[in-house]
Motif scaffolding. Structure first.
Motif, PDB file in Angstrom:
ATOM      1  N   PHE A 150       0.846  -1.187   0.000  1.00  0.00           N
ATOM      2  CA  PHE A 150       0.000   0.000   0.000  1.00  0.00           C
ATOM      3  C   PHE A 150       0.883   1.240   0.000  1.00  0.00           C
ATOM      4  CE2 PHE A 150      -2.232  -3.306   2.559  1.00  0.00           C
ATOM      5  CZ  PHE A 150      -3.149  -3.664   1.572  1.00  0.00           C
TER       6      PHE A 150
ATOM      7  N   TYR B  72      -3.759   3.938   0.412  1.00  0.00           N
ATOM      8  CA  TYR B  72      -3.350   3.311   1.671  1.00  0.00           C
ATOM      9  C   TYR B  72      -4.574   3.226   2.574  1.00  0.00           C
ATOM     10  CZ  TYR B  72       0.130   1.897   5.148  1.00  0.00           C
ATOM     11  OH  TYR B  72       0.875   1.177   6.049  1.00  0.00           O
TER      12      TYR B  72
ATOM     13  N   ASN C   3      -3.105   2.227   9.382  1.00  0.00           N
ATOM     14  CA  ASN C   3      -2.289   3.245   8.731  1.00  0.00           C
ATOM     15  C   ASN C   3      -1.584   4.104   9.774  1.00  0.00           C
ATOM     16  OD1 ASN C   3      -1.093   5.165   7.133  1.00  0.00           O
ATOM     17  ND2 ASN C   3      -3.007   6.178   6.548  1.00  0.00           N
TER      18      ASN C   3
END
Length: 292
Positions: free
Chosen positions: A65, A70, A153
């Motif tokens: 990613f 992402y 993330n």
């Protein structure tokens, strides 16, 4: 219902295996023997919990990613997971793995997260990198348990808030508690304390911000979410080191455990980073007589 038998929050240093086992003894770093002893002691905290399934929390290090796409939060749902990318083999000597998945729990957790307001992405072709493989190596080297991988993330702004990571941990806990199974589930997640990657503080004598490290260890050890949310912001983490946002995955793990003191806490100061290890036992410490 399923039993959450242990929650582990750990740093993930990709050089652990190379530094402590694959390098000739005379060439190892001075802390190698102590590092290995500490990791082996930490491993026993998971072994004692006798888990049947591992919920693994980590983050993709721009292997799959990127800034163009992402996902904020993602769960894997597939029968097996290949692990270890070429650069991780080349630089860190991390071997390849094939890990079993647990599709049923992945599906149950995905629906439960959606029901609780967490709009997760889902992958049926996820490959695992060292944020999950390093904890496998240190806490379950036989790699013999099925996993449910969750990626967050912590790298590609805009990032979720520390409070969102805590709330996600609480949601995961409630889903595990509701899972209709007699299985024991352990949650193992990895992140960072203060950390600098590619910046001027990367190779100092300590981690880039020892004060942050000391405070972070105390907050996690005591389950002090109020202190974390009062002191930890995106700005303060950036000030502690450009990759310190990985601390939010440790907040997530404390969220799964709840605002309780950890049953096991340890750390090791390497020359450029502070390694830290935490274990909570939501249903009593199995290492003690009389634990449920």
């Amino acid at each position: 219902m399923a039993e959450l038998s242990a929650v582990l929050a750990t740093t993930h240093h990709p050089f652990f295996l190379k530094a402590t086992e694959l390098t000739p003894p005379e060439e190892r770093i001075p802390q190698a023997a102590e590092w290995k002893r500490k990791v082996e002691a930490y491993r026993e905290t998971l072994t004692a919990a006798q888990p049947d399934i591992l919920v693994m929390v980590g983050a993709d290090h721009f292997h799959q990613f990127f800034h163009d796409n992402y996902p904020t939060f993602l769960i894997g749902k597939q029968p097996t997971y290949d692990a270890t990318f070429y650069n991780e083999e080349r630089e860190f000597s991390i071997p390849k793995y094939v890990l079993d998945g647990h599709e049923e729990l992945s599906g149950f957790m995905l629906q439960g997260l959606l029901d609780r307001g967490f709009d997760f992405s889902v992958s049926h072709e996820l490959k695992i990198d060292h944020s999950i493989i390093c904890p496998i190596i240190t806490t379950r080297p036989d790699a013999d348990l099925p996993i449910v991988p969750i990626y967050t993330n912590i790298f590609a702004p805009p990032l979720p808030s520390p409070k969102r990571f805590w709330d996600l941990g609480r949601a995961i806990r409630s889903i595990i508690d509701e899972y209709p199974s007699d299985k024991k589930i352990a949650a193992v997640g990895s992140g960072h304390l203060s950390l600098e990657l590619g910046g001027p503080r990367q190779f100092g004598e300590t981690g880039p911000d020892p004060v942050f490290d000391r405070n972070a260890i105390e907050w996690l050890a005591n389950g002090d979410i109020d202190a974390i949310l009062a002191n930890v912001t995106h700005e303060s983490m950036s000030g502690a080191g450009n990759a310190t946002h990985g601390f939010m995955d440790l907040i997530l793990m404390m969220g799964i455990a709840g605002p309780e003191k950890a049953a096991y806490v340890d750390n090791l100061d390497l020359f450029h980073t502070m390694e830290a290890y935490f274990t909570w036992y939501p249903n009593g410490d199995p290492r003690k007589d009389g634990a449920r």
